[in-house]
Design a protein around this motif. Sequence first.
Motif, PDB file in Angstrom:
ATOM      1  N   UNK A 136       0.849  -1.200   0.000  1.00  0.00           N
ATOM      2  CA  UNK A 136       0.000   0.000   0.000  1.00  0.00           C
ATOM      3  C   UNK A 136       0.881   1.245   0.000  1.00  0.00           C
ATOM      4  N   UNK A 137       0.327   2.335  -0.484  1.00  0.00           N
ATOM      5  CA  UNK A 137       1.024   3.616  -0.396  1.00  0.00           C
ATOM      6  C   UNK A 137      -0.002   4.621   0.154  1.00  0.00           C
ATOM      7  N   UNK A 138       0.152   4.962   1.429  1.00  0.00           N
ATOM      8  CA  UNK A 138      -0.884   5.743   2.127  1.00  0.00           C
ATOM      9  C   UNK A 138      -0.240   7.011   2.691  1.00  0.00           C
ATOM     10  N   UNK A 139      -0.758   8.167   2.322  1.00  0.00           N
ATOM     11  CA  UNK A 139      -0.140   9.420   2.786  1.00  0.00           C
ATOM     12  C   UNK A 139      -0.102   9.484   4.308  1.00  0.00           C
ATOM     13  N   UNK A 140       0.970  10.088   4.815  1.00  0.00           N
ATOM     14  CA  UNK A 140       1.244  10.026   6.244  1.00  0.00           C
ATOM     15  C   UNK A 140       0.176  10.682   7.103  1.00  0.00           C
ATOM     16  N   UNK A 141      -0.483  11.723   6.587  1.00  0.00           N
ATOM     17  CA  UNK A 141      -1.490  12.388   7.426  1.00  0.00           C
ATOM     18  C   UNK A 141      -2.564  11.385   7.844  1.00  0.00           C
ATOM     19  N   UNK A 142      -3.079  10.628   6.892  1.00  0.00           N
ATOM     20  CA  UNK A 142      -4.124   9.642   7.192  1.00  0.00           C
ATOM     21  C   UNK A 142      -3.567   8.439   7.934  1.00  0.00           C
ATOM     22  N   UNK A 143      -2.398   7.967   7.491  1.00  0.00           N
ATOM     23  CA  UNK A 143      -1.790   6.779   8.109  1.00  0.00           C
ATOM     24  C   UNK A 143      -1.517   7.026   9.597  1.00  0.00           C
ATOM     25  N   UNK A 144      -0.863   8.137   9.896  1.00  0.00           N
ATOM     26  CA  UNK A 144      -0.466   8.385  11.289  1.00  0.00           C
ATOM     27  C   UNK A 144      -1.685   8.659  12.173  1.00  0.00           C
TER      28      UNK A 144
END
Length: 456
Positions: A105-113
């Motif tokens: 997966x490649x998930x932007x850090x704002x949502x991931x964190x």
Amino acid sequence: MAGFPAAVEQADVVVVGARCAGSATAATLARAGRRVIVLDSARFPSDTLSTHLLWPATVAELSRLGALDAVSALGAPALTHAFAAGSGYTIATPFPEVDGIGYTLCVRRTGLDHALVRTATRAGAEVRQHCRVTELVWDGVRCAGVRYTGPDERTVELRAALVVGADGRRSTVARQVGAETPYEAEASGRDCYFAYWRDSAAEWRSTAAQWRVGADLGTAFPCDDGLVLCLVQPPADTGKLRPGDAGRRYAAALDRIPPLRERLRGCEQAGRVRAATRIASYFRRSSGPGWALPGDSGHFKDPVTAQGIRDALHYGRLLAEAVAPVLDDPARLDRAVAAWERRRVRECREIYHWTNRLARGTAMSPLEVELYRAATTDPELAAVTTGIFSRTRRPAELYTPARMARLTAGALWRHRHDPRPVLGDIAHELAVAAREFRTSCTTLRGTPPVTGTSTA
Ligand SMILES: Cc1cc2nc3c(=O)[nH]c(=O)nc-3n(C[C@H](O)[C@H](O)[C@H](O)COP(=O)(O)OP(=O)(O)OC[C@H]3O[C@@H](n4cnc5c(N)ncnc54)[C@H](O)[C@@H]3O)c2cc1C
């Protein structure tokens, strides 16, 4: 120096930093019934300077942590295929499975964190945002807590059996325990420049792709919100980064990698180019009486192999599992954190060396070209190469004597009119392998040196 503490509180563990390492440590400890307080100077949702490719091993860690549903809900496409092209050869493989997960997966850090912070909170950890740790509290040589400044500017003292510094590369905890200077480090030969593009290439939406042209390396990873993350890693520029340089260097690197430009044809850039330069991989002393450093605070690898998030989650969880039963016994606690640190060094030194090789910032060598060529027709070789990134295979599996002999013979045959570049490459690789072996047997043998412990 912080002001006189207005309040003194007690917890079992205080975790500084609420992202990958911090949330994994906190969620695991809270589930074990421990009182955990997490402090972070950020207010979530909050971005950070990092790309975010999550190999199957990383996705599996998210699953073990109970964060995968929240992360999947962000809508990033499952990347089921790896694609690597260089010197006219292309390796295309499916991803290996880790705990039944066979996609990246490649998930932007704002949502991931934010998903990680919510997971830690749901598990029972108390996450205090906008709280900056300014100093540690000592009981003789033992770390006994932290002082932090909260959103109301009050200084609070928080005492705990263990202080976990999950506060990233510029770790305050590492500095205050005297571990800031790594005992092993290697400067990267590459810089990072990245930006997001609105992805119009439907046929690429399930593929994580990398191209190498000359000394340049570029990647395109489809991510959430219909975007594609495009990262270039040209050879490191020693000059200072002035305003506008990041955009210029990014565009110049894209121009030097025509197949990546072609991948982005019809896509529109969304937002500015971001840069990370002067990067170094390292190991810091990561445990001592009453403290531990999981995540980037204690160990960092160049982003070229995208291992950091997995290792921060993995070793955060393992740290919590090791200390949860012994927090009430200082001697056993110290032994547990020391054993945890030795394990991380032993397990990470091989991928650390492998990462440093890819971070050299040089063009593909004759042996690398031969590896790509052989992997186009040898599925097992291609699977080993892809598996190394997901930690299902080891670099040592690639460098078996038989395989090296075959690659060398192939490279010599293809350069039979002038074998000097191949012979030079072999001599260089042998020297690098000998240096890595020496480092693994000495500095990285698993017993990190003792560093000065601050009692300030
Ligand atoms: C350019 C770049 C690209 C990368 N790409 C990838 C990739 O594709 N895949 C991958 O797996 N890894 C990647 N990484 C690595 C990854 O970013 C890190 O390994 C990962 O973020 C480490 O997580 P962490 O929890 O240890 O630290 P961080 O994510 O750095 O979090 C540290 C937290 O501590 C908080 N903090 C710091 N000081 C204090 C203080 N004094 N008081 C309170 N809070 C504090 C910060 O606010 C922050 O929230 C990349 C790194 C870089 C630099």
